[in-house]
Design a protein around this motif. Structure first.
Motif, PDB file in Angstrom:
ATOM      1  N   ALA A 124     -21.073  -3.404  -4.807  1.00 41.78           N
ATOM      2  CA  ALA A 124     -20.132  -3.261  -5.908  1.00 41.78           C
ATOM      3  C   ALA A 124     -18.747  -3.314  -5.158  1.00 41.78           C
ATOM      4  O   ALA A 124     -18.760  -3.116  -4.123  1.00 41.78           O
ATOM      5  N   PHE A 125     -17.742  -3.635  -5.892  1.00 43.71           N
ATOM      6  CA  PHE A 125     -16.569  -3.755  -5.240  1.00 43.71           C
ATOM      7  C   PHE A 125     -15.772  -2.352  -5.242  1.00 43.71           C
ATOM      8  O   PHE A 125     -16.221  -1.358  -5.824  1.00 43.71           O
ATOM      9  N   ALA A 126     -15.687  -1.766  -4.047  1.00 40.84           N
ATOM     10  CA  ALA A 126     -15.216  -0.372  -3.860  1.00 40.84           C
ATOM     11  C   ALA A 126     -13.811  -0.254  -3.863  1.00 40.84           C
ATOM     12  O   ALA A 126     -13.103  -1.075  -2.836  1.00 40.84           O
ATOM     13  N   ALA A 127     -13.053   0.269  -4.494  1.00 34.09           N
ATOM     14  CA  ALA A 127     -11.550   0.493  -4.557  1.00 34.09           C
ATOM     15  C   ALA A 127     -11.102   1.478  -3.457  1.00 34.09           C
ATOM     16  O   ALA A 127     -11.968   2.453  -3.120  1.00 34.09           O
ATOM     17  N   ASP A 163      -9.474   4.379  -1.688  1.00 36.97           N
ATOM     18  CA  ASP A 163      -9.192   5.714  -2.146  1.00 36.97           C
ATOM     19  C   ASP A 163      -8.080   6.135  -1.274  1.00 36.97           C
ATOM     20  O   ASP A 163      -7.811   5.821  -0.109  1.00 36.97           O
ATOM     21  N   ALA A 205      -8.857   8.675   0.594  1.00 34.18           N
ATOM     22  CA  ALA A 205      -9.533   9.050   1.646  1.00 34.18           C
ATOM     23  C   ALA A 205      -9.385   7.794   2.583  1.00 34.18           C
ATOM     24  O   ALA A 205      -9.575   8.051   3.835  1.00 34.18           O
ATOM     25  N   ASP A 206      -9.551   6.590   1.984  1.00 32.44           N
ATOM     26  CA  ASP A 206      -9.536   5.404   2.941  1.00 32.44           C
ATOM     27  C   ASP A 206      -8.358   5.533   3.621  1.00 32.44           C
ATOM     28  O   ASP A 206      -8.067   5.175   4.830  1.00 32.44           O
ATOM     29  N   TYR A 261      -7.832   7.801   6.173  1.00 32.65           N
ATOM     30  CA  TYR A 261      -8.743   7.659   7.305  1.00 32.65           C
ATOM     31  C   TYR A 261      -8.302   6.487   8.458  1.00 32.65           C
ATOM     32  O   TYR A 261      -8.179   6.638   9.570  1.00 32.65           O
ATOM     33  N   ASP A 262      -7.618   5.497   7.697  1.00 27.06           N
ATOM     34  CA  ASP A 262      -7.215   4.450   8.131  1.00 27.06           C
ATOM     35  C   ASP A 262      -5.866   4.735   9.153  1.00 27.06           C
ATOM     36  O   ASP A 262      -5.630   4.345  10.310  1.00 27.06           O
TER      37      ASP A 262
END
Lengths: 339, 805
Positions: free
Chosen positions: B484-487, B489, B491-492, B495-496
């Motif tokens: 599925a597509f993951a938007a 967040d 948290a992303d 993290y980046d």
């Protein structure tokens, strides 16, 4: 006049030949072409040349000037070429390079975590996180762990004085994520630290690192779980890696499996190495989430999901052949530099 | 759980399975095989031999040279290191070519120059006992030359991990039942002894009184009189030995045997030591009991005891009491078979740290319906082995609880969850029937199933689907690749961002460390002194039950960990120390709240570059090097304003790092006294940053600014000023003048003269390049001169500076 020019031409060529360096060349240029130079002096005599000879003398004058200028340029280029060659002669290019600030490193655990995260992101998982200081409800109750389960015991789990605990697995992030989810699907991964009251030794740390995954939607099946995790582990260990699922038991998944991958060991037969746990989310987990949310987004009769968890420290140890888990927290430079 | 294959084979014939096949079968049924141990020997090359002669080895004091008759006509010479034999003894002899358990190959050879044509074996060498003190001396009747395996049956010991839901597998019979279901092989032998025709009568309150029926719903007693306590017969001893249990006497051994055979714990009381009938009750707070292992247990009300009219006899389901147990002089016994509530047993067992084979099974759940059968089987064995006479009827108090009920299977849901399109209801039903479930009704969509009493793990529809998945295995399930597509967040993004900071530091020669999140107060105060920066000075969160004094608190800062890392590497001889760690810290807030946030700590000390032929000893790093690293991390668009913080013991130069009103972290030099404590050769600089604050400084994509089209004009100035005037003060004063043409201020020199010759010692010189530019035209020199002069005049008025010519 013409004969003067001819002899000047000869003289200049001889002087060019004799010039041994750039300063001699510059002196020569001044001597012939400078304001008070010999050619300049001769050319100022043009005004006395009879008109019928002017054309020839002018041409000769130009010829001599060009010859001298070109001669100087070509000699200059030759000198420059010699200098350029000399500037690198004797350089030993086998000498070590200048180290700058030196070579740093990312911790092997960071590298493994990043590999896992980037792989799973390509597969459509987003990151999620939750607190490490957790309530007993999020860590155990909501994950269908019986009230008197030994894992809850103070001999196994760290507690704070207020009754909260240090999460024993990242699975609590499953609950946190579903509690706050706005819609389906939920497709997340949650890397993070977990805590267990284990004495630190070669294979145990009281604080270790896990990665949790969760996919919830209508009609998520065991086939999705299998396809997803086989793909993931082949991305990590190589496309030909054999992956097997052994039935197991976890309170929060039903059915549950442990995942082994077959790895080469130098000089030995390939071995199955236990690498992760997984399963279909137990309906009791959805029920707990539904009670907390007070809505029906996670109605267990309508939706299904799979969850998985793996130990990142263990993964790092397997991939790098690290024999003692304590290396991962001791930070000896001789260790860190190897990654 | 330890399982003897030969014991298992009394219930099911597994001879067509090799050990690896059996191991796979168990593994894929969810029973992990953690160990396989070969016991005894499965070869004709180990035989009974008789020692005919023994002399001292001429060259080795500890060896003897024996002549051994192995039934081959002539005696065989064997050199031996054991001392426990005499001439005439019979011993197992491994002939050349034999392989001992563990893979040791027997060959002809010489020991200290004397030929040795085989090996006489100890019990341990044959995988039989732990005894390695000497040769295994055999019975005098053992026939010479007979293969040893005909005397002692070889066996395989399986170490199995039974998952906590499958208590029904915690016995040889239970495991055989499961294997029969999985293989289709029939059960044989005493498999039926769960069922019994033993007659019962209700107990009178004087005989058995259950005061805590919720904790003990069923109690069965069988009285047997006139037994003779003695060592068990060989077969029974062998069975117990085979799974690592020590035989004690016939009565105790029989209860242990039934436990391992059926998974039903039982207990034998010495009837003579009982004062009246049995009472099952909660302990009286403070009551004590000496358990069979000698431990004196102080009991709480929550604990369940088996008592007589005056005293506790046993900790119910956990361990018997020393006083009421069977001894050599016991003649009459009361045999107890009961069902105890798992949670109570678990609590008591944990609290007292008594983990017995009995408590292990009760706390996972024992089939209450097998209790009577177990009582019968145990009684028969006792009568057969120890003699005596049992009362005709078993006395029963309470009733066996029903722990299972019928379950409905939704066929569609099962197929969807399994993800096998071709899966049929018939196939599913066949599996469930194989597992002992009985189909009650079935229609197109659902079927109803009666669950065998021992499968207490099967409680809900999903448990049946789990059984199907377990038996089918995931090999049959297709691998579905669906995403599925993951938007992205928060948290992303976090993290980046943190990952980019990590990479940037690694590229600048820093090594990433990872230290434990649990630390001690000593480490904490040792590392942080009074914790420095305001806003960061929150207290650490204590753990209630730490494992050791070294790990009592959640770290409120990464700095202690990095200092420990520096100390460790200094001990290893490292001088160039460049470390960072990114991770979570925990801050105690008022009202029992805690805050968790990510931090990024950096430590810098020693030579700024590695030693090389370019520079053998590069200059040591300074605070400005660390500051520069941080400035590079945040990027040129962000100015960092260090704001000194007073009174931070343990550190020098402690400064908050600010951007406007935002706190980005802090920086400091470790106090030299503490640097010396860890033998540091150079000053140690430390910073701890707040990645979330750094991330908030990034306000979306950078906005393009047109490139300057008109030339700039610059002027250099040198300011002589007192030592304590700061660069920040000069900048502030210059900026306050709001000169519109002033575009850039670059400090290019700071000069001090400790000798006082060129400059008084209390003064310093700061030199700047000031750059003027107008965005829309080329500046006239005169225009710049005027602006510059005005600026300098303002500066001289605002600050105690004089311009140096």
């Amino acid at each position: 006049m013409l004969s003067d020019l001819t002899s000047l031409h000869t003289e200049a060529l001889a002087a060019l030949e004799a010039a041994s360096d750039e300063s001699a060349l510059e002196a020569l240029r001044i001597d012939f072409l400078g304001k008070k130079g010999k050619l300049t002096a001769l050319s100022s005599g043009m005004k006395d040349v009879p008109p019928d000879l002017k054309k020839d003398v002018g041409a000769k004058l130009n010829e001599v000037r060009t010859a001298i200028t070109d001669g100087i340029t070509s000699r200059q280029l030759a000198f420059q070429a010699t200098k350029d060659a000399a500037s690198v002669s004797g350089l030993d290019i086998t000498l070590p390079g200048r180290p700058g600030l030196g070579i740093g490193s990312l911790h092997p655990l960071t590298q493994i975590r990043h590999l896992a995260i980037t792989t799973l992101r390509r597969m459509g998982f987003a990151l999620a996180e939750g607190p490490e200081v957790e309530t007993e409800w999020h860590c155990f109750d909501a994950l269908n762990t019986p009230a008197d389960h030994p894992a809850r015991n103070e001999s196994d789990t760290f507690y704070l004085n207020d009754g909260r605990l240090l999460r024993t697995h990242t699975s609590s992030v499953q609950i946190r994520t579903m509690e706050s989810a706005k819609e389906l699907p939920v497709r997340i991964i949650a890397p993070g630290a977990a805590y267990r009251r284990d004495e630190i030794d070669a294979t145990h740390l009281s604080v270790f690192n896990q990665l949790e995954g969760l996919y919830v939607d209508k009609d998520v099946s065991l086939a999705d779980l299998k396809g997803t995790l086989e793909y993931f582990f082949r991305e990590i260990f190589g496309p030909k890696t054999a992956v097997r699922f052994r039935p197991h038991f976890f309170p929060f998944t039903e059915p549950s499996f442990e995942i082994d991958v077959k790895l080469e060991a130098k000089g030995k037969e390939d071995r199955w190495i236990e690498i992760a746990g997984c399963g279909m989310v137990d309906p009791a987990v959805f029920e707990a989430v539904s009670q907390s949310r007070k809505d029906t987004l996670f109605d267990p009769t309508e939706i299904t999901g799979f969850a998985f968890g793996l130990g990142l420290d263990r993964l790092a140890m397997i991939l790098h052949g690290i024999t003692d888990i304590r290396h991962l927290i001791e930070n000896d430079l001789r260790f860190l530099r190897q990654f | 759980m330890q399982v003897s294959l030969s014991w298992l084979q009394t219930h099911i014939d597994l001879s067509h399975y090799t050990i690896p096949q059996l191991s796979d079968l168990l593994t894929f049924a969810g029973i992990e095989v953690e160990g396989i141990e070969q016991k005894g020997v499965n070869t004709d090359l180990i035989v009974v031999g008789q020692i005919k002669d023994s002399i001292q080895h001429p060259d080795a004091e500890k060896l003897s040279v024996c002549q051994v008759d192995v039934g081959q006509g002539s005696d065989r010479q064997i050199v031996c290191g054991a001392k426990n034999f005499k001439v005439g003894d019979k011993v197992p002899v491994a002939l050349p070519g034999a392989e001992l358990p563990g893979g040791f190959q027997i060959k002809e050879g010489k020991l200290r120059g004397i030929a040795s044509l085989g090996m006489m074996c100890s019990g341990r060498e044959l995988g039989l006992t732990d005894d390695h003190s000497g040769l295994l001396i055999l019975d005098t009747t053992a026939p010479i030359g007979k293969p040893f395996r005909e005397l002692v049956e070889p066996d395989v010991l399986l170490d199995l991990e039974i998952t906590p839901n499958r208590s029904d597998l915690l016995s040889h019979l239970g495991l055989a039942r499961e294997l029969a279901a999985l293989t289709g092989l029939p059960l044989k032998g005493e498999a039926h002894h769960v069922e019994t025709d033993l007659q019962t009568r209700p107990a009178t309150p004087a005989e058995i009184r259950i005061d805590a029926p919720e904790a003990c719903p069923l109690y069965i007693a069988r009285t047997i009189r006139g037994v003779k306590v003695a060592p068990s017969p060989e077969w029974l001893q062998k069975r117990l030995h085979s799974i690592g249990l020590r035989p004690i006497n016939n009565l105790v051994d029989i209860t242990n045997y039934i436990l391992m055979e059926m998974g039903q714990p039982l207990h034998a009381f010495d009837l003579a030591k009982l004062d009246g009938g049995i009472v099952v009750r909660h302990a009286i707070e403070g009551e004590t009991l000496v358990a069979l292992d000698g431990q004196n247990c102080a009991l709480l009300h929550d604990d369940l005891v088996i008592a007589d009219q005056t005293k506790p006899l046993a900790i119910a389901g956990v361990m018997g009491g020393e006083e009421s147990g069977v001894t050599d002089t016991t003649t009459d016994i009361l045999l107890e078979v009961a069902y105890f509530q798992p949670s109570g047993i678990r609590r008591t067992s944990r609290r007292l740290s008594i983990h017995s084979d009995s408590s292990y099974r009760f706390e996972r759940g024992v089939d209450p319906k097998q209790a009577l059968g177990a009582a019968d089987a145990a009684t028969r064995l006792i009568l057969a082995i120890a003699g005596g006479k049992a009362e005709d009827l078993a006395v029963v108090a309470g009733t066996a609880p029903t722990l299972v009920q019928n379950i409905e299977l939704d066929e569609t849901r099962a197929r969807r969850l399994l993800g096998i399109p071709s899966f049929t209801a018939d196939e599913g039903h066949a599996i469930l029937e194989k597992l002992g479930l009985i189909k009650q009704t079935a229609n197109e969509h659902t079927s109803h199933w009666q669950i065998p009493s021992y499968r207490i793990d099967l409680q809900r529809p999903v448990d049946l689907i789990e059984e199907l998945a377990r038996v089918i295995g995931l090999d049959r399930v297709p691998a579905n690749f669906r995403a599925a597509f993951a938007a992205t967040d928060t948290a992303d993004r976090a993290y980046d961002h943190l990952m980019s900071l990590r990479s940037a530091l690694a590229n600048r020669g820093f090594h990433e460390a990872q230290t434990l999140r649990l630390i001690s107060t000593t480490q904490l105060s040792g590392a942080l002194g009074a914790i420095p920066a305001k806003g960061l000075d929150t207290a650490a969160v204590p753990v209630k039950n730490p494992l050791s004094e070294d790990h009592t608190h959640l770290r409120p800062s990464i700095v202690p960990g990095l200092l420990a890392t520096a100390a460790l590497n200094i001990r290893q001889g490292a001088t160039q120390l460049r470390f960072f760690e990114a991770g979570r810290v925990f801050l105690a807030l008022p009202k029992n709240n805690t805050r968790e946030e990510e931090r990024l700590a950096i430590l810098l000390s020693g030579p700024i570059a590695p030693s090389s032929w370019h520079a053998r000893e590069p200059q040591p790093a300074s605070l400005y090097d660390l500051l520069g690293v941080i400035e590079n991390l945040v990027g040129s668009a962000v100015t960092i304003e260090p704001k000194p913080i007073e009174n931070t013991p343990g550190f020098l130069l402690t400064s908050e790092l600010r951007n406007g009103n935002r706190n980005l972290g802090w920086i400091a030099q470790l106090h030299p006294a503490r640097a010396r404590d860890i033998d540091a050769r150079h000053p140690i600089y430390i910073a701890e940053l707040l990645p979330s604050a750094l991330r908030q400084l990034q306000s979306g994509p950078a906005k393009f600014e047109d490139l300057p089209r008109f030339p700039a004009i610059s002027r250099d100035i040198a300011l002589e000023c007192p030592q304590d005037l700061t660069h920040a003060q000069v900048l502030a004063a210059l900026e306050k003048a709001k000169q519109p043409l002033l575009q850039k201020i670059d400090l290019f020199d700071q000069f001090r003269d400790p000798t006082g010759q060129k400059l008084p010692t209390d003064r310093k010189s700061l030199a700047y390049t000031l750059t003027y530019r107008a965005p829309d035209r080329t500046l006239e020199t005169a225009e710049v001169d005027t602006a510059h002069q005005t600026l300098l005049t303002t500066l001289e008025k605002a600050l105690p500076v004089t311009l140096r010519k």
